[in-house]
Design a protein around this motif. Structure first.
Motif, PDB file in Angstrom:
ATOM      1  N   SER A  28       0.836  -1.214   0.000  1.00 23.79           N
ATOM      2  CA  SER A  28       0.000   0.000   0.000  1.00 23.79           C
ATOM      3  C   SER A  28       0.865   1.256   0.000  1.00 23.79           C
ATOM      4  CB  SER A  28      -0.916   0.007   1.222  1.00 23.79           C
ATOM      5  OG  SER A  28      -1.738  -1.138   1.233  1.00 23.79           O
ATOM      6  N   GLU A  31       2.578   1.876  -3.445  1.00 25.49           N
ATOM      7  CA  GLU A  31       1.614   2.268  -4.492  1.00 25.49           C
ATOM      8  C   GLU A  31       1.499   3.789  -4.590  1.00 25.49           C
ATOM      9  OE1 GLU A  31      -1.896   0.049  -3.487  1.00 25.49           O
ATOM     10  OE2 GLU A  31      -1.227  -1.732  -4.609  1.00 25.49           O
ATOM     11  N   TYR A  32       1.721   4.503  -3.483  1.00 26.35           N
ATOM     12  CA  TYR A  32       1.721   5.969  -3.508  1.00 26.35           C
ATOM     13  C   TYR A  32       2.838   6.493  -4.416  1.00 26.35           C
ATOM     14  CZ  TYR A  32      -1.489   6.600   0.505  1.00 26.35           C
ATOM     15  OH  TYR A  32      -2.586   6.639   1.340  1.00 26.35           O
ATOM     16  N   PRO A 105       1.746   9.751   3.306  1.00 32.79           N
ATOM     17  CA  PRO A 105       1.202   8.409   3.056  1.00 32.79           C
ATOM     18  C   PRO A 105       1.225   7.512   4.296  1.00 32.79           C
ATOM     19  CG  PRO A 105       2.706   9.032   1.293  1.00 32.79           C
ATOM     20  CD  PRO A 105       2.774  10.102   2.326  1.00 32.79           C
ATOM     21  N   GLU A 108      -1.696   8.429   6.508  1.00 30.73           N
ATOM     22  CA  GLU A 108      -2.971   7.959   5.947  1.00 30.73           C
ATOM     23  C   GLU A 108      -3.130   6.455   6.141  1.00 30.73           C
ATOM     24  OE1 GLU A 108      -3.282   9.256   1.885  1.00 30.73           O
ATOM     25  OE2 GLU A 108      -3.123  11.378   2.421  1.00 30.73           O
TER      26      GLU A 108
END
Length: 425
Positions: A28, A31-32, A105, A108
Motif C-alpha cells: 500500500s 503504491e503511492y 502516506p 494515511e
C-alpha cells in the motif's frame, strides 16, 4: 534539513512488526510512489548466514561496470550504510527528503490500520532511492526470512540467491530447517533464475520443489568442484570450474563457499552486465564486509565478528584456528533469543578469558549479571564489565602483542565498537 537525528528517530519510532508480518502494508505504501520496486532490476538474496558477504561480493563486482544499488542489514555504525550505490552511502539529505515525502502516506495508512514498521519504511526508502537514482541493478538482502519480508514486494527478480539455511529467528520462521527453508524459498517467483548454496536432504528438496512449481531454473554447485589452495587470516585462494586462483579477502572456509555462490550468479549475469573475467577476479578480491572477521586494530590484534547463531559461531571458530596467538581474549554479549548456551560453550572451549558486557538499547539484550553467571560457569576465566566501550578498552589493555582479542556475539555490539573506533577520541 532538520537535524538528521530527528529523521533517524522518526524511522526508529515506527517500531517493529511485533510478529505481524505481511506484504499488504508496504504494498500500500509503495503504491503511492507508483511501485518503483517493479521498475528496476533486482538480485534478491535470502539465507540464514552469508547473505551480507554474498551480497557485497555480487554488488562490488557488478559495480566495476555498472551503477549498482546495495541494500543490507543491519547497518554497523549509521543507518545510511544500509542503502548505497556503487559503494557510496545514501546522503543525509536524500534520506531525509524521501522521509519527508513518506510522512503523509504513512499517516494515511496508519489511520487505515496499515502501520508500516521501521524496516518497512527503510525498505520503501531504498526502492524509491534506487529507482530515482537510476541504478542499473539493485542487490537486495532480505531482512528476515523471505516470504513475508518487506523486500519481497518485487514481482520479477532477475536472480534469486539463497545462501546457507540454519536455525535462527525460530519464533518467527519455524522450528525446523524445512520450515525455515520454505520461508526463504518464498523469494522465488515464477520463471526465476535461482542460485543455491549447496543444501542437503529435505532442505534441498524444499528448493528443488519450489523451482519446479514456479517453472524456474536451478543453478548450484558441489563443494567437491572447489579446489581450496589457501585459507588463512589474510586471504583465501581457490579454483572453481574455469576460474583459477581466485582470491578473496573475506576469510574463513565459509567465505569460499559464499564466494562460489556469488561467482555462479556473476558468471550467469556477466554478459548482461558487460563483466570481463578480470572484473570478476578484481571484484571478489576487493570486497569487504564490515563486522565479519574484520581486523580493526593491529597491536594488539583485535578482530570483530557479528556471529550470533550456531552455524556462524562454528564458522568463526574454524576461521580463527588459522591464527597464531599466545592467548585468546574474547569480548562477548548476545541477545536472549539466540542459541546462547551453544555459543557460550563453544567460546569457552577456546578462550583464555571472556569479558562479558551489555548490548545497549535493545529490549532483547541480557542483563550483564545474568549473562555473566552463565559464562563464568563455563569459562576458564571471566570478568563482567557492564559498559561495552569500557570493556573494549579493557580487552586492549589486557592483551599483549602476541595475543588475539575477539569481539563477537552480536552485530549490534560490533556496530557500537566500530562506531567508537571511527569517532575521534
Amino acid at each position: 534539513m532538520e537535524n538528521f537525528d530527528q529523521y533517524y528517530e522518526f524511522i526508529l519510532n515506527r517500531g517493529s512488526t511485533n510478529g505481524g508480518h505481511s506484504l499488504e502494508k508496504i504494498k500500500s505504501l509503495l503504491e503511492y510512489f507508483d511501485n518503483p520496486q517493479d521498475k528496476i532490476k533486482v538480485i534478491h538474496i535470502a539465507g540464514t548466514n552469508g547473505k551480507g558477504s554474498t551480497a557485497n561480493m555480487i554488488a562490488n563486482t557488478l559495480s566495476r561496470k555498472n551503477r549498482v544499488g546495495l541494500f543490507t542489514s543491519p547497518y554497523m555504525t549509521k543507518i545510511n550504510e544500509a542503502i548505497s550505490i556503487s559503494g557510496v552511502d545514501i546522503s543525509d539529505e536524500d534520506f531525509a527528503e524521501i522521509i519527508d515525502r513518506l510522512k503523509k502516506p504513512l499517516e494515511e495508512l496508519d489511520k487505515k490500520g496499515l502501520h508500516n514498521s521501521y524496516f518497512e519504511v527503510l525498505t520503501a526508502i531504498m526502492y524509491i532511492y534506487f529507482y530515482e537514482k537510476k541504478v542499473d541493478v539493485a542487490v537486495v538482502e532480505v531482512g528476515l526470512g523471505g516470504s513475508l519480508d518487506s523486500t519481497n514486494i518485487i514481482k520479477s527478480p532477475i536472480a534469486c540467491v539463497i545462501t546457507t539455511i540454519s536455525k535462527d529467528h525460530i519464533q518467527i520462521l519455524g522450528d525446523s530447517l524445512e520450515e525455515i527453508a520454505q520461508n526463504k524459498a518464498g523469494i522465488i517467483k515464477d520463471d526465476s533464475e535461482v542460485f543455491l548454496y549447496p543444501k542437503e536432504g529435505d532442505v534441498e528438496e524444499v528448493f528443488v520443489e519450489k523451482v519446479r512449481n514456479t517453472s524456474s531454473r536451478l543453478h548450484t554447485f558441489d563443494k567437491t568442484e572447489i579446489e581450496i589452495i589457501k585459507t588463512g587470516p589474510d586471504y583465501n585462494e581457490f579454483s572453481f570450474r574455469s576460474y583459477k586462483n581466485i582470491r578473496t579477502r573475506l576469510v574463513g572456509l565459509h567465505q569460499i563457499y559464499n564466494a562460489v555462490t556469488a561467482l555462479i550468479t556473476l558468471d550467469f549475469l556477466k554478459e548482461e552486465f558487460k563483466l570481463s573475467n578480470k572484473d570478476i577476479y578484481d571484484g571478489l578480491l576487493t570486497t569487504r564486509n564490515p563486522g565479519r572477521l574484520e581486523l580493526i586494530n593491529k597491536n594488539p590484534r583485535v578482530l570483530v565478528d557479528g556471529s550470533h547463531n550456531r552455524e556462524a559461531i562454528d564458522a568463526l571458530i574454524n576461521a580463527i584456528s588459522s591464527y597464531k596467538y599466545r592467548k585468546l581474549i574474547v569480548g562477548f554479549s548476545i541477545l536472549k533469543d539466540k542459541d546462547y548456551n551453544y555459543i557460550i560453550n563453544s567460546l569457552a572451549k577456546i578462550a583464555d578469558e571472556i569479558i562479558v558486557t551489555k548490548i545497549k538499547n535493545n529490549p532483547r539484550a541480557f542483563d550483564t549479571d545474568e549473562l555473566y553467571k552463565l559464562v563464568k560457569d563455563k569459562a576458564k576465566d571471566a570478568i563482567e564489565i557492564k559498559d561495552p566501550i569500557e570493556a573494549y578498552e579493557y580487552s586492549k589493555e589486557k592483551a599483549s602483542e602476541d595475543d588475539l582479542v575477539l569481539w563477537c556475539g552480536s552485530l549490534y555490539l560490533v556496530g557500537d565498537i566500530l562506531k567508537y573506533e571511527k569517532a575521534p577520541h
